[in-house]
Design an enzyme around this catalytic site. Structure first.
Site, PDB file in Angstrom:
ATOM      1  N   TRP A   1     -11.189  -2.564  -9.211  1.00 15.92           N
ATOM      2  CA  TRP A   1     -11.787  -2.199 -10.495  1.00 15.92           C
ATOM      3  C   TRP A   1     -12.525  -0.869 -10.393  1.00 15.92           C
ATOM      4  O   TRP A   1     -12.835  -0.243 -11.417  1.00 15.92           O
ATOM      5  CB  TRP A   1     -12.759  -3.286 -10.948  1.00 15.92           C
ATOM      6  CG  TRP A   1     -12.111  -4.616 -11.227  1.00 15.92           C
ATOM      7  CD1 TRP A   1     -12.165  -5.727 -10.451  1.00 15.92           C
ATOM      8  CD2 TRP A   1     -11.313  -4.969 -12.369  1.00 15.92           C
ATOM      9  NE1 TRP A   1     -11.446  -6.748 -11.027  1.00 15.92           N
ATOM     10  CE2 TRP A   1     -10.918  -6.314 -12.212  1.00 15.92           C
ATOM     11  CE3 TRP A   1     -10.895  -4.276 -13.514  1.00 15.92           C
ATOM     12  CZ2 TRP A   1     -10.125  -6.991 -13.138  1.00 15.92           C
ATOM     13  CZ3 TRP A   1     -10.099  -4.931 -14.435  1.00 15.92           C
ATOM     14  CH2 TRP A   1      -9.725  -6.269 -14.253  1.00 15.92           C
TER      15      TRP A   1
ATOM     16  N   ASP B   1       0.840  -1.196   0.000  1.00 18.64           N
ATOM     17  CA  ASP B   1       0.000   0.000   0.000  1.00 18.64           C
ATOM     18  C   ASP B   1       0.876   1.248   0.000  1.00 18.64           C
ATOM     19  O   ASP B   1       1.958   1.259   0.593  1.00 18.64           O
ATOM     20  CB  ASP B   1      -0.907  -0.010   1.235  1.00 18.64           C
ATOM     21  CG  ASP B   1      -2.045   0.983   1.138  1.00 18.64           C
ATOM     22  OD1 ASP B   1      -2.313   1.479   0.029  1.00 18.64           O
ATOM     23  OD2 ASP B   1      -2.665   1.258   2.177  1.00 18.64           O
ATOM     24  N   GLY B   2       0.400   2.291  -0.658  1.00 18.68           N
ATOM     25  CA  GLY B   2       1.073   3.580  -0.601  1.00 18.68           C
ATOM     26  C   GLY B   2       1.714   4.031  -1.898  1.00 18.68           C
ATOM     27  O   GLY B   2       2.380   5.075  -1.926  1.00 18.68           O
ATOM     28  N   ASN B   3       1.511   3.287  -2.991  1.00 16.68           N
ATOM     29  CA  ASN B   3       2.104   3.695  -4.269  1.00 16.68           C
ATOM     30  C   ASN B   3       1.616   5.077  -4.705  1.00 16.68           C
ATOM     31  O   ASN B   3       2.404   5.921  -5.143  1.00 16.68           O
ATOM     32  CB  ASN B   3       1.768   2.683  -5.366  1.00 16.68           C
ATOM     33  CG  ASN B   3       2.484   1.359  -5.186  1.00 16.68           C
ATOM     34  OD1 ASN B   3       3.479   1.279  -4.473  1.00 16.68           O
ATOM     35  ND2 ASN B   3       1.986   0.322  -5.833  1.00 16.68           N
TER      36      ASN B   3
ATOM     37  N   ILE C   1      -7.155  -4.952   7.213  1.00  8.66           N
ATOM     38  CA  ILE C   1      -6.823  -6.151   6.445  1.00  8.66           C
ATOM     39  C   ILE C   1      -7.290  -6.047   4.995  1.00  8.66           C
ATOM     40  O   ILE C   1      -6.739  -6.696   4.104  1.00  8.66           O
ATOM     41  CB  ILE C   1      -7.444  -7.399   7.120  1.00  8.66           C
ATOM     42  CG1 ILE C   1      -6.909  -7.518   8.556  1.00  8.66           C
ATOM     43  CG2 ILE C   1      -7.108  -8.666   6.342  1.00  8.66           C
ATOM     44  CD1 ILE C   1      -5.396  -7.539   8.661  1.00  8.66           C
TER      45      ILE C   1
ATOM     46  N   THR D   1     -10.339  -7.438  -5.843  1.00  6.47           N
ATOM     47  CA  THR D   1     -11.593  -7.442  -6.596  1.00  6.47           C
ATOM     48  C   THR D   1     -12.294  -6.089  -6.504  1.00  6.47           C
ATOM     49  O   THR D   1     -13.178  -5.797  -7.318  1.00  6.47           O
ATOM     50  CB  THR D   1     -12.522  -8.548  -6.076  1.00  6.47           C
ATOM     51  OG1 THR D   1     -12.605  -8.455  -4.636  1.00  6.47           O
ATOM     52  CG2 THR D   1     -12.016  -9.933  -6.458  1.00  6.47           C
TER      53      THR D   1
ATOM     54  N   ARG E   1      -0.104   9.079 -10.251  1.00  4.91           N
ATOM     55  CA  ARG E   1      -0.216   7.868  -9.432  1.00  4.91           C
ATOM     56  C   ARG E   1       0.453   6.665 -10.091  1.00  4.91           C
ATOM     57  O   ARG E   1       1.032   5.815  -9.413  1.00  4.91           O
ATOM     58  CB  ARG E   1      -1.695   7.551  -9.158  1.00  4.91           C
ATOM     59  CG  ARG E   1      -2.357   8.487  -8.162  1.00  4.91           C
ATOM     60  CD  ARG E   1      -3.840   8.166  -8.015  1.00  4.91           C
ATOM     61  NE  ARG E   1      -4.052   6.791  -7.591  1.00  4.91           N
ATOM     62  CZ  ARG E   1      -4.013   6.368  -6.335  1.00  4.91           C
ATOM     63  NH1 ARG E   1      -3.760   7.234  -5.366  1.00  4.91           N
ATOM     64  NH2 ARG E   1      -4.241   5.112  -6.035  1.00  4.91           N
TER      65      ARG E   1
ATOM     66  N   HIS F   1       2.960   3.214  -8.946  1.00  2.17           N
ATOM     67  CA  HIS F   1       2.762   1.783  -9.227  1.00  2.17           C
ATOM     68  C   HIS F   1       3.981   1.196  -9.937  1.00  2.17           C
ATOM     69  O   HIS F   1       4.393   0.061  -9.662  1.00  2.17           O
ATOM     70  CB  HIS F   1       1.516   1.580 -10.087  1.00  2.17           C
ATOM     71  CG  HIS F   1       0.241   1.961  -9.395  1.00  2.17           C
ATOM     72  ND1 HIS F   1      -0.087   1.494  -8.138  1.00  2.17           N
ATOM     73  CD2 HIS F   1      -0.792   2.764  -9.781  1.00  2.17           C
ATOM     74  CE1 HIS F   1      -1.262   1.987  -7.784  1.00  2.17           C
ATOM     75  NE2 HIS F   1      -1.700   2.763  -8.753  1.00  2.17           N
TER      76      HIS F   1
ATOM     77  N   ARG G   1       0.285   7.544  -2.888  1.00  2.13           N
ATOM     78  CA  ARG G   1       0.757   8.618  -2.014  1.00  2.13           C
ATOM     79  C   ARG G   1       2.244   8.907  -2.249  1.00  2.13           C
ATOM     80  O   ARG G   1       2.679  10.061  -2.197  1.00  2.13           O
ATOM     81  CB  ARG G   1       0.511   8.243  -0.547  1.00  2.13           C
ATOM     82  CG  ARG G   1      -0.881   8.609  -0.058  1.00  2.13           C
ATOM     83  CD  ARG G   1      -1.228   7.949   1.237  1.00  2.13           C
ATOM     84  NE  ARG G   1      -1.588   6.545   1.033  1.00  2.13           N
ATOM     85  CZ  ARG G   1      -1.859   5.703   2.009  1.00  2.13           C
ATOM     86  NH1 ARG G   1      -1.774   6.110   3.263  1.00  2.13           N
ATOM     87  NH2 ARG G   1      -2.205   4.463   1.750  1.00  2.13           N
ATOM     88  N   TRP G   2       3.013   7.858  -2.519  1.00  4.50           N
ATOM     89  CA  TRP G   2       4.439   8.040  -2.821  1.00  4.50           C
ATOM     90  C   TRP G   2       4.599   8.953  -4.032  1.00  4.50           C
ATOM     91  O   TRP G   2       5.436   9.862  -4.037  1.00  4.50           O
ATOM     92  CB  TRP G   2       5.079   6.684  -3.069  1.00  4.50           C
ATOM     93  CG  TRP G   2       6.547   6.708  -3.351  1.00  4.50           C
ATOM     94  CD1 TRP G   2       7.565   6.596  -2.444  1.00  4.50           C
ATOM     95  CD2 TRP G   2       7.175   6.859  -4.635  1.00  4.50           C
ATOM     96  NE1 TRP G   2       8.794   6.667  -3.071  1.00  4.50           N
ATOM     97  CE2 TRP G   2       8.580   6.827  -4.425  1.00  4.50           C
ATOM     98  CE3 TRP G   2       6.707   7.011  -5.937  1.00  4.50           C
ATOM     99  CZ2 TRP G   2       9.499   6.948  -5.477  1.00  4.50           C
ATOM    100  CZ3 TRP G   2       7.614   7.133  -6.976  1.00  4.50           C
ATOM    101  CH2 TRP G   2       8.998   7.095  -6.745  1.00  4.50           C
TER     102      TRP G   2
ATOM    103  N   LEU H   1      11.766 -20.203  -3.455  1.00  3.96           N
ATOM    104  CA  LEU H   1      10.683 -19.349  -2.972  1.00  3.96           C
ATOM    105  C   LEU H   1       9.492 -19.362  -3.927  1.00  3.96           C
ATOM    106  O   LEU H   1       9.661 -19.274  -5.149  1.00  3.96           O
ATOM    107  CB  LEU H   1      11.197 -17.911  -2.827  1.00  3.96           C
ATOM    108  CG  LEU H   1      10.152 -16.821  -2.551  1.00  3.96           C
ATOM    109  CD1 LEU H   1       9.707 -16.883  -1.100  1.00  3.96           C
ATOM    110  CD2 LEU H   1      10.707 -15.442  -2.871  1.00  3.96           C
TER     111      LEU H   1
END
Length: 266
Positions: A85, A36-38, A215, A82, A49, A53, A40-41, A147
């Protein structure tokens, strides 16, 4: 001409710096991150925006490599929900192109790192070019046994649980499953993390960046006993030190799973 300089917002350092990461200590086998926060960055830098991302995808590459070197077995990243969108059409279009660009450039490194790609979510609703990129990445990394990089893409936990309930109901209807047989393990088999070994399905540590403490419809069944860690760092600023700070916090937790440890009984 007047030049105006806009100061960037302070880059947050790990809040739990008082906890020292112990490389010999317990490392969670499954870490899940709500990235989260792309936006705002980017806004802090007077950028669109989508620039956030794009930078966030670079962070995914760095954190994947770092998690792999720390010995984490599964890294689940909440990439697109979901509910996402509902965002502006141009932003959604860009987000659907990101996996294409990401996998086309990063898959060779993932193969070198022995990382296996998996995607969970309602892939059938993604654009065709996004689906193709996902399928190629999964196929090209399928022989890797390190991984598991698990992207939650067009994923929502409530929808996942409803789908699982419908599948079990259909199996009961067709006499393939008895009502009495339904338990935690059976439910787990029908969830989107069911492809993982049973001991790896539930994340031991869930991290959310950007300072938000919720969450957001993510792994609601699986995180029943997960340790939660919230950091003010925006996702593009999240780095290996932040990940180690989260794990250092995890290493200090007393995980009782509803019971008591030997120390608690004294």
């Amino acid at each position: 001409m007047v030049l105006r300089f806009f100061p960037q917002k302070e880059k947050y350092t790990p809040e739990d710096a008082q906890f020292v990461f112990d490389p010999e200590g317990s490392v969670p086998k499954h870490v899940a991150i709500i990235m989260d926060g792309n936006g705002r960055w980017a806004q802090n830098r007077r950028l669109p925006r989508i620039a956030g991302h794009k930078e966030g995808m670079e962070t995914v590459k760095k954190i994947t490599k770092h998690a792999n070197r720390l010995g984490i077995k599964v890294l689940t990243l909440y990439a697109f929900s979901t509910e996402n969108w509902k965002r502006p059409e141009d932003e959604v279009k860009f987000l659907m192109q990101l996996p294409v660009d990401f996998f086309d450039t990063f898959v060779p490194e993932l193969i070198e790192e022995n990382v296996q790609v998996h995607v969970m979510g309602y892939e059938e609703y993604l654009p065709a070019h996004t689906q193709d990129a996902v399928k190629r990445a999964i196929e090209q990394t399928s022989k890797n046994d390190g991984l598991v990089l698990n992207f939650a893409l067009n994923y929502g936990s409530r929808a996942e649980i409803i789908t699982a309930i419908k599948q079990m109901a259909q199996e009961v209807k067709e006499d393939e499953l008895s009502i009495e047989a339904i338990n935690d393990e059976i439910v787990g088999d029908h969830l989107m993390t069911g492809f993982l070994p049973k001991e790896l399905r539930d994340p031991e540590l869930v991290v959310r960046t950007s300072g938000e403490e919720r969450i957001s419809n993510f792994l609601l069944w699986q995180l029943a006993y997960s340790e939660l860690y919230f950091t003010k760092a925006l996702w593009p600023d999240f780095d290996g030190d932040h990940l180690e700070a989260a794990i250092a916090s995890f290493q200090q937790r007393n995980r009782r799973f509803g019971g008591l440890n030997k120390e608690d009984k004294k």
